[in-house]
Design a protein around this motif. Structure first.
Motif, PDB file in Angstrom:
ATOM      1  N   HIS A   1      84.116  28.391   4.832  1.00 27.52           N
ATOM      2  CA  HIS A   1      82.853  28.452   5.564  1.00 27.52           C
ATOM      3  C   HIS A   1      81.670  28.531   4.603  1.00 27.52           C
ATOM      4  O   HIS A   1      81.722  29.223   3.586  1.00 27.52           O
ATOM      5  CB  HIS A   1      82.854  29.655   6.509  1.00 27.52           C
TER       6      HIS A   1
ATOM      7  N   GLY B   1      81.047  38.460   2.821  1.00 26.70           N
ATOM      8  CA  GLY B   1      80.123  37.346   2.954  1.00 26.70           C
ATOM      9  C   GLY B   1      80.415  36.147   2.077  1.00 26.70           C
ATOM     10  O   GLY B   1      79.717  35.133   2.163  1.00 26.70           O
TER      11      GLY B   1
ATOM     12  N   GLU C   1      87.219  42.017   9.796  1.00 28.91           N
ATOM     13  CA  GLU C   1      86.125  42.448   8.926  1.00 28.91           C
ATOM     14  C   GLU C   1      86.363  43.858   8.400  1.00 28.91           C
ATOM     15  O   GLU C   1      86.085  44.165   7.242  1.00 28.91           O
ATOM     16  CB  GLU C   1      84.793  42.386   9.665  1.00 28.91           C
TER      17      GLU C   1
ATOM     18  N   SER D   1      81.420  35.022   5.793  1.00 27.40           N
ATOM     19  CA  SER D   1      82.170  33.779   5.567  1.00 27.40           C
ATOM     20  C   SER D   1      83.637  34.024   5.244  1.00 27.40           C
ATOM     21  O   SER D   1      84.509  33.275   5.692  1.00 27.40           O
ATOM     22  CB  SER D   1      81.504  32.972   4.442  1.00 27.40           C
TER      23      SER D   1
ATOM     24  N   GLU E   1      75.962  31.744   4.056  1.00 28.45           N
ATOM     25  CA  GLU E   1      74.720  31.798   4.819  1.00 28.45           C
ATOM     26  C   GLU E   1      74.319  33.254   4.962  1.00 28.45           C
ATOM     27  O   GLU E   1      75.172  34.144   5.099  1.00 28.45           O
ATOM     28  CB  GLU E   1      74.925  31.151   6.194  1.00 28.45           C
ATOM     29  N   TYR E   2      73.031  33.514   4.930  1.00 28.68           N
ATOM     30  CA  TYR E   2      72.536  34.886   5.010  1.00 28.68           C
ATOM     31  C   TYR E   2      73.086  35.568   6.262  1.00 28.68           C
ATOM     32  O   TYR E   2      72.925  35.072   7.379  1.00 28.68           O
ATOM     33  CB  TYR E   2      71.004  34.887   5.057  1.00 28.68           C
TER      34      TYR E   2
ATOM     35  N   LEU F   1      85.457  34.886   8.425  1.00 33.56           N
ATOM     36  CA  LEU F   1      85.649  33.673   9.215  1.00 33.56           C
ATOM     37  C   LEU F   1      86.778  32.812   8.650  1.00 33.56           C
ATOM     38  O   LEU F   1      87.543  32.200   9.399  1.00 33.56           O
ATOM     39  CB  LEU F   1      84.349  32.873   9.271  1.00 33.56           C
TER      40      LEU F   1
ATOM     41  N   ARG G   1      76.132  35.892   7.258  1.00 35.79           N
ATOM     42  CA  ARG G   1      77.400  35.359   7.791  1.00 35.79           C
ATOM     43  C   ARG G   1      78.586  35.946   7.030  1.00 35.79           C
ATOM     44  O   ARG G   1      78.632  35.875   5.795  1.00 35.79           O
ATOM     45  CB  ARG G   1      77.434  33.845   7.687  1.00 35.79           C
TER      46      ARG G   1
END
Length: 360
Positions: free
Chosen positions: A224, A219, A208, A232, A227-228, A235, A230
């Protein structure tokens, strides 16, 4: 790069002239020089004084907060890079459904092929029907991911591959001390899952930081779901590094008996310091297995050591591109792959994830 982990519970971090001072009550425990400090990771009940927070922000020292159970809570930084033009390109590219699907396919294929490599490495030692069948199923999943027609079916292939891989992981553990009957989390219920969860959290925090420094929006990813709250994209990027950065570290730690059962608290002998009531007060009767203070120190040391190792990796095409066929320091690969993702967003090249090369 210098990374410091604050694990000792009940301590407070203060600013002391041009350094940081960790104290237990009024008693100094550790002096932390700040000149080369790049990142600070705070676990559990460790307090930062206002002067320490101001100092960390003024120096631009990335500060990550984890619960005592290793759950990622957030980070303290002086603001992300304001590369709005790159982010606009990122948003435009990820609205392009074919581009997004192509990127996601690459990410999943690389992850599954790395998992396949773990099984193949063990099969070099002799035949194992469980691992041989698992290898076949993983290769089928990788082939399916390559031709998936949409993200939903792609996630199906990734999920099936994960189930096969973690079923096989039990065959790779060579010590009776550690038993693994599949992946579980939130909270993890056995030592192997505790180490996997913590390792993935440490990996996510490291990636990150690289994503934020690049100017990308963490985000907005390809594979992925959005989502609020997350990360993504982080990930997504994490997938290709799960095997070399975490899974192999956990297997090595268990099989070489670097980590032992004494490095964990179990519910029937849980020390009070291991109960993070802010997170698990409602689960006090079902307190999960957690690492002890020394266990944390040992596993974090293993993870950081791994990040400094030079590994053999290849790209999906097998070419010499960003990483193909050569040995690279793992931490440098984090930065290199994020930079490659930036170039893919700009349309300068296709993104190719790295695959752990079990042949070398």
């Amino acid at each position: 790069m210098s990374v410091v982990y604050l694990v000792r519970q009940g301590t407070t971090l203060h600013r002391k002239d041009g350094s940081l001072l960790l104290c237990q009550g009024k008693r100094p425990v550790e002096k932390i020089p700040a000149d080369e400090l790049d990142r600070l990771v705070v676990l559990g009940a460790v307090t930062l004084s206002p002067s320490a927070v101001s100092f960390l922000l003024s120096r631009g020292i990335d500060t990550v907060f984890l619960s005592f159970y290793g759950r990622y809570l957030g980070r303290l930084n002086a603001g992300t890079r304001k590369n709005v033009y790159l982010r606009l390109q990122q948003y435009d590219r990820l609205r392009d459904a074919p581009f997004r699907l192509a990127m996601a396919r690459q990410i999943v294929r690389a992850k599954v092929l790395s998992q396949t490599g773990v099984l193949e490495s063990r099969l070099k030692d002799g035949p194992n029907p469980v691992l041989s069948r698992g290898r076949e199923q993983l290769l089928e999943a990788a082939a399916g991911a390559a031709r998936a027609g949409d993200l939903a079916s792609l996630r199906g292939f990734e999920g099936r591959a994960g189930a096969v891989y973690f079923r096989c992981l039990e065959e790779l553990l060579r010590t009776p001390d550690f038993v693994f009957h599949g992946r579980n989390r939130r909270p993890p219920k056995d030592p192997v899952n505790v180490m996997l969860s913590l390792g993935y959290t440490l990996l996510l925090a490291a990636l990150e930081r690289e994503v934020e420094q690049s100017g990308l929006d963490p985000g907005v990813g390809c594979f992925h779901e959005l989502e609020y709250g997350r990360p993504s994209l982080v990930l997504d990027l994490q997938e290709e590094f799960r095997v070399p950065a975490v899974d192999l570290v956990v297997l090595r730690a268990c099989n070489r008996r670097v980590m032992r059962l004494q490095d964990f608290y179990f519910p029937d002998r849980m020390a009070e310091e291991a109960r993070d009531l802010a997170e698990f007060s409602e689960l006090r009767r079902e307190a999960p297995v957690v690492l002890t203070y020394e266990g944390y120190r040992k596993f974090i040391g293993l993870f950081e050591s791994r990040c400094g190792e030079r590994l053999s990796v290849r790209t999906l095409s097998g070419g010499e591109g960003a990483a193909g066929g050569r040995r690279h320091e793992l931490r440098a690969l984090f930065r290199r792959q994020v930079a490659r993702y930036v170039r893919a967003v700009k349309g300068e090249e296709e993104y190719e994830p790295v695959v752990w090369d079990s042949r070398r």
